[in-house]
Scaffold this motif. Structure first.
Motif, PDB file in Angstrom:
ATOM      1  N   SER A   1       9.661   1.810   1.097  1.00  0.00           N
ATOM      2  CA  SER A   1       8.904   1.676  -0.152  1.00  0.00           C
ATOM      3  C   SER A   1       9.019   2.938  -0.981  1.00  0.00           C
ATOM      4  O   SER A   1       8.877   2.901  -2.213  1.00  0.00           O
ATOM      5  CB  SER A   1       7.425   1.385   0.154  1.00  0.00           C
ATOM      6  N   ASN A   2       9.268   4.056  -0.324  1.00  0.00           N
ATOM      7  CA  ASN A   2       9.460   5.321  -1.033  1.00  0.00           C
ATOM      8  C   ASN A   2      10.672   5.235  -1.959  1.00  0.00           C
ATOM      9  O   ASN A   2      10.624   5.656  -3.121  1.00  0.00           O
ATOM     10  CB  ASN A   2       9.640   6.455  -0.018  1.00  0.00           C
ATOM     11  N   GLY A   3      11.778   4.683  -1.447  1.00  0.00           N
ATOM     12  CA  GLY A   3      12.978   4.529  -2.258  1.00  0.00           C
ATOM     13  C   GLY A   3      12.801   3.499  -3.355  1.00  0.00           C
ATOM     14  O   GLY A   3      13.261   3.690  -4.488  1.00  0.00           O
ATOM     15  N   VAL A   4      12.113   2.390  -3.029  1.00  0.00           N
ATOM     16  CA  VAL A   4      11.830   1.374  -4.045  1.00  0.00           C
ATOM     17  C   VAL A   4      10.980   1.969  -5.163  1.00  0.00           C
ATOM     18  O   VAL A   4      11.195   1.710  -6.349  1.00  0.00           O
ATOM     19  CB  VAL A   4      11.118   0.165  -3.405  1.00  0.00           C
ATOM     20  N   CYS A   5      10.025   2.800  -4.767  1.00  0.00           N
ATOM     21  CA  CYS A   5       9.159   3.465  -5.732  1.00  0.00           C
ATOM     22  C   CYS A   5       9.969   4.363  -6.673  1.00  0.00           C
ATOM     23  O   CYS A   5       9.692   4.429  -7.874  1.00  0.00           O
ATOM     24  CB  CYS A   5       8.106   4.293  -4.989  1.00  0.00           C
ATOM     25  N   ALA A   6      10.989   5.043  -6.139  1.00  0.00           N
ATOM     26  CA  ALA A   6      11.809   5.930  -6.974  1.00  0.00           C
ATOM     27  C   ALA A   6      12.504   5.155  -8.074  1.00  0.00           C
ATOM     28  O   ALA A   6      12.644   5.655  -9.203  1.00  0.00           O
ATOM     29  CB  ALA A   6      12.832   6.655  -6.102  1.00  0.00           C
TER      30      ALA A   6
ATOM     31  N   VAL B   1       0.834  -1.212   0.000  1.00  0.00           N
ATOM     32  CA  VAL B   1       0.000   0.000   0.000  1.00  0.00           C
ATOM     33  C   VAL B   1       0.863   1.254   0.000  1.00  0.00           C
ATOM     34  O   VAL B   1       0.601   2.210  -0.749  1.00  0.00           O
ATOM     35  CB  VAL B   1      -0.958   0.005   1.209  1.00  0.00           C
ATOM     36  N   TYR B   2       1.892   1.268   0.830  1.00  0.00           N
ATOM     37  CA  TYR B   2       2.730   2.469   0.890  1.00  0.00           C
ATOM     38  C   TYR B   2       3.497   2.673  -0.412  1.00  0.00           C
ATOM     39  O   TYR B   2       3.694   3.809  -0.863  1.00  0.00           O
ATOM     40  CB  TYR B   2       3.707   2.379   2.069  1.00  0.00           C
ATOM     41  N   PHE B   3       3.907   1.571  -1.036  1.00  0.00           N
ATOM     42  CA  PHE B   3       4.562   1.661  -2.344  1.00  0.00           C
ATOM     43  C   PHE B   3       3.617   2.280  -3.373  1.00  0.00           C
ATOM     44  O   PHE B   3       4.003   3.184  -4.127  1.00  0.00           O
ATOM     45  CB  PHE B   3       4.999   0.271  -2.797  1.00  0.00           C
ATOM     46  N   LEU B   4       2.374   1.811  -3.403  1.00  0.00           N
ATOM     47  CA  LEU B   4       1.398   2.343  -4.364  1.00  0.00           C
ATOM     48  C   LEU B   4       1.106   3.815  -4.096  1.00  0.00           C
ATOM     49  O   LEU B   4       0.960   4.613  -5.023  1.00  0.00           O
ATOM     50  CB  LEU B   4       0.108   1.527  -4.302  1.00  0.00           C
ATOM     51  N   GLN B   5       1.023   4.172  -2.811  1.00  0.00           N
ATOM     52  CA  GLN B   5       0.769   5.575  -2.488  1.00  0.00           C
ATOM     53  C   GLN B   5       1.909   6.463  -2.990  1.00  0.00           C
ATOM     54  O   GLN B   5       1.679   7.507  -3.600  1.00  0.00           O
ATOM     55  CB  GLN B   5       0.605   5.762  -0.981  1.00  0.00           C
ATOM     56  N   GLN B   6       3.136   6.044  -2.734  1.00  0.00           N
ATOM     57  CA  GLN B   6       4.275   6.843  -3.165  1.00  0.00           C
ATOM     58  C   GLN B   6       4.386   6.900  -4.681  1.00  0.00           C
ATOM     59  O   GLN B   6       4.730   7.938  -5.253  1.00  0.00           O
ATOM     60  CB  GLN B   6       5.568   6.260  -2.564  1.00  0.00           C
TER      61      GLN B   6
ATOM     62  N   PHE C   1      19.241   7.684  -6.389  1.00  0.00           N
ATOM     63  CA  PHE C   1      18.731   8.458  -5.255  1.00  0.00           C
ATOM     64  C   PHE C   1      17.790   7.598  -4.418  1.00  0.00           C
ATOM     65  O   PHE C   1      17.844   7.605  -3.184  1.00  0.00           O
ATOM     66  CB  PHE C   1      18.003   9.704  -5.778  1.00  0.00           C
ATOM     67  N   GLY C   2      16.920   6.835  -5.097  1.00  0.00           N
ATOM     68  CA  GLY C   2      15.992   5.956  -4.386  1.00  0.00           C
ATOM     69  C   GLY C   2      16.704   4.833  -3.661  1.00  0.00           C
ATOM     70  O   GLY C   2      16.360   4.495  -2.519  1.00  0.00           O
ATOM     71  N   VAL C   3      17.712   4.243  -4.314  1.00  0.00           N
ATOM     72  CA  VAL C   3      18.470   3.155  -3.686  1.00  0.00           C
ATOM     73  C   VAL C   3      19.184   3.654  -2.429  1.00  0.00           C
ATOM     74  O   VAL C   3      19.149   3.011  -1.366  1.00  0.00           O
ATOM     75  CB  VAL C   3      19.493   2.569  -4.678  1.00  0.00           C
ATOM     76  N   LEU C   4      19.820   4.817  -2.532  1.00  0.00           N
ATOM     77  CA  LEU C   4      20.534   5.380  -1.383  1.00  0.00           C
ATOM     78  C   LEU C   4      19.579   5.768  -0.259  1.00  0.00           C
ATOM     79  O   LEU C   4      19.935   5.694   0.922  1.00  0.00           O
ATOM     80  CB  LEU C   4      21.353   6.595  -1.834  1.00  0.00           C
TER      81      LEU C   4
ATOM     82  N   GLY D   1      10.058  19.730  -1.564  1.00  0.00           N
ATOM     83  CA  GLY D   1      10.648  20.477  -2.673  1.00  0.00           C
ATOM     84  C   GLY D   1      11.485  19.607  -3.576  1.00  0.00           C
ATOM     85  O   GLY D   1      11.320  19.616  -4.805  1.00  0.00           O
ATOM     86  N   ILE D   2      12.383  18.818  -2.994  1.00  0.00           N
ATOM     87  CA  ILE D   2      13.268  17.977  -3.801  1.00  0.00           C
ATOM     88  C   ILE D   2      12.497  16.818  -4.412  1.00  0.00           C
ATOM     89  O   ILE D   2      12.788  16.380  -5.531  1.00  0.00           O
ATOM     90  CB  ILE D   2      14.454  17.485  -2.949  1.00  0.00           C
ATOM     91  N   GLY D   3      11.457  16.334  -3.699  1.00  0.00           N
ATOM     92  CA  GLY D   3      10.639  15.273  -4.262  1.00  0.00           C
ATOM     93  C   GLY D   3       9.937  15.703  -5.537  1.00  0.00           C
ATOM     94  O   GLY D   3       9.829  14.940  -6.500  1.00  0.00           O
ATOM     95  N   ALA D   4       9.455  16.954  -5.567  1.00  0.00           N
ATOM     96  CA  ALA D   4       8.738  17.457  -6.745  1.00  0.00           C
ATOM     97  C   ALA D   4       9.694  17.894  -7.848  1.00  0.00           C
ATOM     98  O   ALA D   4       9.384  17.790  -9.033  1.00  0.00           O
ATOM     99  CB  ALA D   4       7.833  18.627  -6.341  1.00  0.00           C
TER     100      ALA D   4
END
Length: 547
Positions: free
Chosen positions: A207-212, A82-87, A345-348, A319-322
């Motif tokens: 999941s945020n980084g995996v999503c990236a 769910v968190y992956f899909l949200q991100q 960036f996502g992996v790190l 800011g950096i996310g957008a």
């Protein structure tokens, strides 16, 4: 009465004393059959189950590990999904930024920035409804409803061709996403011990980084599709939204509402799953809204410290996310290169999250880890402000940008730290709501300090972010000192009630360490009998704050 400083040794001293204790075996000595009964009426949901238990339940280390494995297997995978899909859905705008959405939708001035900020404006406005829903409704079904709705909203965004249409879609995306992170904090608290919560919070935040990585690959592929009737940005919205709609039924079938009702817990396992949480002194959940706990949250200095720190973490992240892909593009890379170079960036970020969680549990302290994590983006942003933007600097600028990725570990550490230091279900939910109001405000402000016409340097945005990280590091240190003071005050309360001042917080120890320490506490008469009475941390003198 003795002075507080003399009557209550520091929690760190207690831990060090326990760590050197020798000859203490985790033998399970018989305990009294006369046990304290949790309050059922207006109390924690766990009280309804434990009220039927006539003898104190002792959870052995072997049973503790077995129940933990079951919980991890049945609850955590759905949360990660769910968190992956949200991100993925929320970040879809960032992926479209390098594939012409600004030009295709005729966005001018700060309109692109507002497409990012409006999500958090909606979350800010609907945060009270979200908090009430978490308390009053089955949390698993509440998450399913919202995930299904936001997936449909993102898919429908593909039909939007101007600022008004995109803004409307992003507004509804924010409304439906408002509940996810607060719900996940509530779920994490109701299923895992406080030590375990750090890793599980790190996991679903990762999941945020995996999503990236995944989102960048998908966007790279969709960006190569040549179709006059479907622009690349529309394809990205359509793919992300439809993927969410297709996968959300898994939430309905597999995410339980609470340990008290979970179908995968059979027989005595339900009692064991609840009893292993007694050390937290935080309970699981209550479906009764308590106004006294609500107002106590606003009389608590900690609430405002969490608010300030999360705002300071969310502002740079928003800011950096957008603008991340646009920042890379400003180094001199084309659209496809910018998308691919965003993947490391996502992996790190994932690495920073798990290293931060490991350090927290290693030293059993949170605030030094947060300070450490702040130092990396401070260094990275300072270097980016100093370097030029000529082609000869591209490699150095990209390296500095990757150093910024460590900031991704800060918010998960705050997510894990703040909820550990409030109890009473209504107070926990209220504190979490205030916490996410700060995140919303930070994510609203963050994109506004970046503008598309500031490329390639984005100096105002980077300066703002630098100030945020410096102030955040200072506040984290102050919060650690304040929690140390509160633990001394709790020790004085225990003394006044005839209890032992110095107790070991078994909830932040490993299962084996906790078994030994629990016996020491019980011999001193400390059995956390009020853990499921739905008391706040101000009311329960047995509660120990986590630094």
């Amino acid at each position: 009465m003795t002075e507080l400083g003399k009557s209550a040794p520091s929690i760190q001293d207690e831990k060090e004393s326990f760590a050197h204790e020798e000859g203490v075996q985790p033998s399970l000595a018989p305990l009294p059959t006369e046990v304290h009964k949790p309050r059922v009426e207006g109390g924690d949901k766990a009280a309804e189950v434990l009220a039927e238990v006539t003898e104190r339940v002792v959870v052995t280390p072997e049973e503790n590990r077995r129940i933990l494995r079951m919980v991890d297997l049945h609850v955590l995978p759905v949360m990660l999904l769910v968190y992956f899909l949200q991100q993925l859905d929320k970040s879809s705008l960032s992926y479209t930024s390098v594939f012409g959405i600004v030009e295709e939708a005729n966005l001018v001035g700060s309109e692109y920035s507002w497409l990012s900020s409006i999500v958090y404006v909606a979350q800010l406005v609907f945060q009270p409804l979200s908090s009430y829903g978490i308390v009053r409704l089955p949390v698993g079904k509440w998450i399913f409803f919202n995930a299904l709705c936001w997936g449909a909203t993102v898919a429908a965004s593909a039909a939007a061709r101007n600022f008004a249409g995109l803004l409307t879609a992003r507004l509804f995306l924010g409304i439906f996403e408002a509940t996810i992170a607060p719900s996940f904090i509530a779920i994490t608290q109701m299923w895992w011990r406080r030590r375990e919560q750090t890793y599980r919070t790190a996991a679903w935040n990762a999941s945020n980084g995996v999503c990236a990585v995944f989102g960048s690959l998908v966007s790279y592929g969709i960006g190569h599709i040549k179709n006059e009737n479907l622009r690349p940005y529309q394809g990205i919205f359509l793919f992300c939204g439809c993927l969410t709609v297709a996968l959300t039924p898994l939430v309905w079938f597999f995410l339980p509402d609470s340990p008290a009702t979970a179908k995968f817990l059979k027989g005595n396992d339900r009692v064991l799953a609840l009893e292993r949480l007694r050390d937290n002194n935080m309970g699981t959940e209550s479906k009764v809204w308590k106004w006294d706990q609500f107002w106590e949250a606003f009389r608590d200095l900690k609430t405002y410290l969490w608010f300030s720190m999360l705002f300071l973490a969310a502002c740079p992240s928003g800011g950096i996310g957008a603008f991340g892909a646009l920042i890379i593009q400003g180094f001199g890379f084309d659209s496809f290169e910018s998308i691919l170079f965003n993947m490391p960036f996502g992996v790190l970020t994932v690495v920073a999250i798990f290293v931060g969680a490991w350090l927290c549990n290693k030293i059993k302290l949170r605030f030094p880890v947060i300070i450490l994590l702040c130092l990396f983006p401070i260094a990275g942003s300072t270097a980016m402000l100093k370097l030029g933007r000529g082609s000869e600097y591209r490699g150095k600028l990209l390296a500095c940008y990757y150093v910024l990725s460590v900031m991704g570990g800060i918010q998960p550490m705050l997510y894990a730290w703040a909820p550990l230091n409030a109890c009473g279900h209504t107070k926990k939910v209220t504190t979490t709501a205030v916490f996410f109001v700060a995140q919303c405000v930070g994510n609203i402000v963050g994109p506004q300090v970046y503008k598309t016409n500031m490329k390639p340097r984005y100096t105002p945005g980077l300066v703002t972010d630098l100030v945020c990280w410096i102030v955040l590091a200072v506040l984290a240190g102050f919060t650690g000192l304040y929690l140390h003071y509160l633990n001394r005050r709790q020790a004085a309360k225990r003394l006044r009630k005839g209890k032992t001042a110095a107790v070991v917080d078994t909830s932040i120890l490993s299962i084996e360490e906790a078994a030994r320490a629990r016996e020491i506490n019980e011999k001193a008469g400390e059995t956390n009998d009020q853990a499921f009475d739905d008391l706040t941390d101000f009311q329960n003198e047995d509660f120990v704050y986590v630094l």
